[in-house]
Motif scaffolding. Structure first.
Motif, short mmCIF file in Angstrom:
data_model
loop_
_atom_site.label_atom_id
_atom_site.label_comp_id
_atom_site.label_asym_id
_atom_site.label_seq_id
_atom_site.Cartn_x
_atom_site.Cartn_y
_atom_site.Cartn_z
N ALA A 101 -4.04 14.48 20.19
CA ALA A 101 -2.59 14.00 20.00
C ALA A 101 -2.07 13.13 21.21
CB ALA A 101 -1.56 15.31 20.08
N LEU A 102 -1.67 11.94 20.80
CA LEU A 102 -1.31 10.82 21.78
C LEU A 102 0.41 11.11 21.61
CD1 LEU A 102 -2.11 8.57 23.53
CD2 LEU A 102 -1.37 7.08 21.50
N ILE A 103 0.84 11.31 22.94
CA ILE A 103 2.25 11.32 23.03
C ILE A 103 2.70 10.19 23.79
CG2 ILE A 103 4.35 12.47 24.06
CD1 ILE A 103 1.38 14.55 23.73
N TRP A 104 3.81 9.17 23.43
CA TRP A 104 4.01 7.91 24.21
C TRP A 104 5.60 7.59 23.98
CZ3 TRP A 104 2.01 8.17 19.28
CH2 TRP A 104 2.42 7.41 18.42
N GLU A 105 6.02 6.88 24.72
CA GLU A 105 7.31 6.36 24.87
C GLU A 105 7.32 4.91 24.45
OE1 GLU A 105 10.57 5.07 28.35
OE2 GLU A 105 9.98 6.94 28.03
N ASP A 106 7.90 4.64 23.18
CA ASP A 106 8.12 3.05 22.79
C ASP A 106 9.12 2.45 23.70
OD1 ASP A 106 10.65 3.51 21.89
OD2 ASP A 106 9.80 3.93 19.62
N ALA A 107 9.09 0.99 23.19
CA ALA A 107 9.60 0.05 23.98
C ALA A 107 11.34 0.10 23.78
CB ALA A 107 9.49 -1.19 23.19
N GLU A 108 11.77 1.14 22.85
CA GLU A 108 13.08 1.31 22.81
C GLU A 108 13.44 2.67 23.36
OE1 GLU A 108 11.33 0.39 19.79
OE2 GLU A 108 12.11 -1.53 20.24
N GLY A 109 12.57 3.21 24.13
CA GLY A 109 12.66 4.61 24.94
C GLY A 109 12.54 5.75 23.91
N TYR A 115 -1.20 12.05 15.81
CA TYR A 115 -2.23 12.59 15.52
C TYR A 115 -3.16 12.06 14.23
CZ TYR A 115 0.31 15.71 12.23
OH TYR A 115 0.90 16.35 11.45
N ASN A 116 -4.37 12.29 14.57
CA ASN A 116 -5.21 11.69 13.03
C ASN A 116 -4.68 12.60 11.97
OD1 ASN A 116 -6.48 9.82 14.30
ND2 ASN A 116 -8.15 11.12 14.97
#
Length: 154
Positions: A101-109, A115-116
């Motif tokens: 699982a990838l957890i990230w913050e996008d450019a808008e916060g 996940y696949n």
């Protein structure tokens, strides 16, 4: 009062179903920061008897290399009782296992957990007809994502 059922149905589907922004990847918006979402996912996975194999802080790695990256973490987890039969059916499934699982913050916060999609993975590795319950895996991942990203109902 007359309701527009087409619009209502579209709106309900948009709210109820996680967005599929990348082919084969399910993305769910989180109500928490990247570190908190990551911790919540790890706790939920362990509570369900899954092995948490690793946690990779990509932003920390980028910083060590002198590069900037918004908060981004990867959690690797799984259960050999589920993953091994997939690989017995077709060993190429091992490239996508254990689960991630990838957890990230996008450019808008906004924070996302991705996940696949298990159905996509089954099709990719031609394991649809191997007696695997792809729906069961999908249901488990949806549950984990919800526990990690949404406040629990009291």
């Amino acid at each position: 009062m007359k309701l527009n059922f087409g619009l209502l149905t579209l709106l309900a589907a948009f709210i109820a179903v996680p967005s599929l922004a990348q082919e084969g990847m399910v993305q769910v918006q989180s109500q928490y920061s990247v570190p908190i979402t990551t911790e919540r996912l790890i706790v939920a996975a362990k509570a369900r008897g899954l092995n948490v194999i690793g946690r990779v802080n990509h932003a920390e790695g980028a910083q060590k290399a002198g590069l900037a990256l918004r908060p981004t973490e990867l959690v690797i987890f799984g259960n050999p009782k589920v993953g091994t039969p997939m690989m017995v059916c077709n060993q190429t499934a091992g490239i996508d296992l254990p689960q991630k699982a990838l957890i990230w913050e996008d450019a808008e916060g906004k924070v996302w957990l991705g996940y696949n999609n298990p159905t996509y993975m089954a099709e990719r590795h031609h394991i649809e007809d191997c007696g695997m319950s792809v729906k069961k895996v999908e249901k488990a991942l949806v549950s984990l994502a919800k526990l990690a990203t949404q406040p629990s109902a009291q």
